[in-house]
Design a protein around this motif. Structure first.
Motif, mmCIF file in Angstrom:
data_model
loop_
_atom_site.group_PDB
_atom_site.id
_atom_site.type_symbol
_atom_site.label_atom_id
_atom_site.label_comp_id
_atom_site.label_asym_id
_atom_site.label_seq_id
_atom_site.Cartn_x
_atom_site.Cartn_y
_atom_site.Cartn_z
ATOM 1 N N SER A 137 -0.615 -6.605 18.392
ATOM 2 C CA SER A 137 0.318 -6.970 19.499
ATOM 3 C C SER A 137 1.257 -8.577 19.526
ATOM 4 O O SER A 137 1.801 -8.587 20.531
ATOM 5 N N ARG A 138 0.840 -9.361 18.594
ATOM 6 C CA ARG A 138 1.474 -10.499 18.638
ATOM 7 C C ARG A 138 3.123 -10.339 18.706
ATOM 8 O O ARG A 138 3.588 -9.653 18.053
ATOM 9 N N LYS A 140 0.075 1.330 24.125
ATOM 10 C CA LYS A 140 0.032 -0.099 24.569
ATOM 11 C C LYS A 140 0.259 -0.054 26.103
ATOM 12 O O LYS A 140 1.443 0.275 26.613
ATOM 13 N N GLU A 192 8.429 -8.755 22.356
ATOM 14 C CA GLU A 192 7.183 -8.192 22.623
ATOM 15 C C GLU A 192 7.371 -6.773 22.927
ATOM 16 O O GLU A 192 8.147 -6.723 23.701
ATOM 17 N N SER A 251 -0.167 -6.275 28.380
ATOM 18 C CA SER A 251 -0.635 -4.780 27.806
ATOM 19 C C SER A 251 -1.458 -4.788 26.414
ATOM 20 O O SER A 251 -1.350 -5.809 25.642
ATOM 21 N N ARG A 252 -2.330 -3.932 26.301
ATOM 22 C CA ARG A 252 -3.371 -3.924 25.049
ATOM 23 C C ARG A 252 -3.093 -2.248 24.567
ATOM 24 O O ARG A 252 -2.957 -1.553 25.176
ATOM 25 N N TRP A 253 -3.250 -2.086 23.298
ATOM 26 C CA TRP A 253 -3.642 -0.665 22.411
ATOM 27 C C TRP A 253 -4.834 -0.426 22.714
ATOM 28 O O TRP A 253 -5.847 -0.757 22.860
ATOM 29 N N ASP A 264 -7.678 -3.686 20.942
ATOM 30 C CA ASP A 264 -6.753 -4.622 20.983
ATOM 31 C C ASP A 264 -7.491 -5.867 21.452
ATOM 32 O O ASP A 264 -8.056 -6.092 22.671
ATOM 33 N N PHE A 275 -3.088 -13.747 20.667
ATOM 34 C CA PHE A 275 -2.644 -12.370 20.594
ATOM 35 C C PHE A 275 -3.391 -11.396 19.136
ATOM 36 O O PHE A 275 -3.367 -12.315 18.451
ATOM 37 N N ASP A 279 6.304 -4.578 25.418
ATOM 38 C CA ASP A 279 5.494 -4.623 26.686
ATOM 39 C C ASP A 279 4.688 -3.508 27.207
ATOM 40 O O ASP A 279 3.615 -3.580 27.772
ATOM 41 N N GLU A 280 5.348 -2.175 26.795
ATOM 42 C CA GLU A 280 4.631 -0.952 27.001
ATOM 43 C C GLU A 280 5.122 -0.027 25.995
ATOM 44 O O GLU A 280 6.413 0.146 25.502
ATOM 45 N N THR A 293 -6.651 -8.697 22.180
ATOM 46 C CA THR A 293 -5.599 -10.003 22.974
ATOM 47 C C THR A 293 -6.433 -10.601 23.764
ATOM 48 O O THR A 293 -7.064 -9.801 24.751
#
Length: 420
Positions: free
Chosen positions: A89-90, A120, A101, A156-158, A178, A85, A103-104, A180
């Motif tokens: 986002s880790r 995210k 975490e 999910s990612r930013w 992001d 990650f 998630d959104e 990840t």
């Protein structure tokens, strides 16, 4: 398109929002899973996942979604890797056996057919069911390989996304900041990969060198254009950014998992015809990085072509059928993997008693390796809030195969799901 451009200017505009202007809709889902290994005792496990979520209506055309993911398991190694990650986002560790975490976390502006989304989020850019041909923008959770509840289980990612209608087309642009990558099983886990194709070509009995994870800090950007035409849609898409699947590189500092940049160009098509829905995907990766089977963990770039066709069909008696076949070809000799992988999936599903009882059976095979898995399951919707699921994962094939490497992990499972 003018509305979309105007909305971008509104992002920086200050506004005063009071508590009376906000409407929140909280939700909660709790999933408890128990697994009993049929071949290996180490496959036994119990886990719980909690998904609190809130949907918030803001003034004007704005709304927000916030969702968390809390996971706890009886063996912390089975939570999967954290270093894959990006730092932003880790997951946060909660003791030795649990993680938290995001998630959104998105804020969205909508007006007509235009939409802007910041935060995210996931980007599902495919039409097939679990076969990833063009749908390679998002990383996935792979700590249990393909033996998961939802395939792919996207991470999910930013980033930012803009969608709009114009010139008779649907436009969809994405920017992801992001890096990840796919979440992997940790060393020693029952679903840690052992086949040479996932070890840079190193033999199964050869010790794997100590690995460091070199996550990419490069952004990913993509564009998807869809032309709707009655009962069918045709989509052209492309994106460029870091690979989400790792390669193993060897240099003076040792062995590393790396994620080089690559580009993908693709086509999606789907058409409805009565009780049938046809889907197809085609992708070309002109610069796919790949390990070579020379024992030196060498990496070169080769052309890669992927394609897949799928059919959803509602048969008589309410039986639902999903059948798919996918081909993945990389040009070149002495690769750590076969030049061509052919994957087929077949799923049958049937509901009874006003949809409160549902049976499903799925067959996934790697035709080149001759391995596969059979996954029957039964779901009972006891009430609006409570659902009980039970199933079997039966696996066969060579321990060098894509699926057969997990041959010792046959298991039965029971899942309880509470939603409120």
């Amino acid at each position: 398109m003018r509305k979309l451009i105007s909305a971008m200017a509104l992002v920086a505009a200050p506004s005063v929002v009071t508590a009376q202007d906000i409407e929140a809709e909280p939700r909660l889902e709790v999933v408890q899973t128990s697994v009993i290994g049929l071949s290996e005792k180490d496959a036994d496990q119990t886990s719980i996942r909690i998904f609190p979520e809130a949907r918030i209506s803001l003034p004007g055309q704005w709304n927000a979604n916030i969702g968390l993911r809390v996971e706890a398991i009886d063996d912390d190694a089975r939570l999967g890797t954290r270093d894959t990650f990006a730092p932003m986002s880790r997951p946060v560790t909660l003791g030795s056996n649990a993680r938290l975490e995001i998630d959104e976390a998105v804020i969205t502006w909508r007006e007509g057919g235009s939409r802007l989304t910041f935060g995210k989020q996931v980007f599902a850019w495919g039409v097939l069911d679990g076969l990833q041909v063009t749908d390679r923008l998002d990383p996935s959770r792979r700590q249990e390989s393909i033996f998961i509840e939802q395939r792919p289980d996207r991470i999910s990612r930013w980033g930012a996304r803009a969608e709009a209608d114009g010139l008779g087309l649907r436009w969809d642009a994405a920017l992801i900041i992001d890096g990840t990558a796919d979440q992997l099983a940790q060393f020693g886990d029952p679903f840690a990969v052992t086949a040479p194709r996932f070890r840079g070509g190193l033999p199964m009995n050869a010790p794997l060198p100590s690995l460091t994870i070199d996550a990419s800090k490069q952004p990913t950007f993509g564009l998807r254009i869809t032309r709707p035409s009655g009962a069918s849609d045709l989509t052209l898409l492309g994106f460029h950014g870091p690979e989400t699947e790792p390669l193993i590189a060897l240099d003076s500092t040792g062995a590393r998992l790396i994620y080089p940049d690559r580009s993908l160009l693709g086509l999606n098509w789907q058409m409805s015809s009565g009780a049938q829905v046809w889907r197809a995907e085609l992708a070309w990766v002109p610069d796919q990085p790949v390990n070579f089977q020379d024992g030196l963990l060498r990496i070169e770039r080769r052309d890669r072509v992927l394609g897949g066709v799928g059919l959803d069909w509602t048969l008589r008696g309410g039986i639902f059928l999903n059948a798919q076949i996918g081909v993945d070809h990389i040009r070149g000799r002495d690769l750590v993997r076969p030049n061509t992988d052919v994957i087929s999936t077949l799923r049958l599903q049937k509901a009874w008693i006003n949809d409160t009882l549902r049976g499903s059976a799925e067959l996934i095979t790697s035709l080149g390796d001759g391995d596969g898995t059979f996954r029957p399951s039964l779901t009972w919707q006891m009430s609006d809030a409570l659902r009980v699921e039970a199933g079997l994962d039966y696996i066969w094939g060579s321990n060098r195969g894509l699926i057969g490497q997990f041959d010792a992990n046959d298991r039965v499972w029971l899942r309880l799901r509470f939603s409120a």
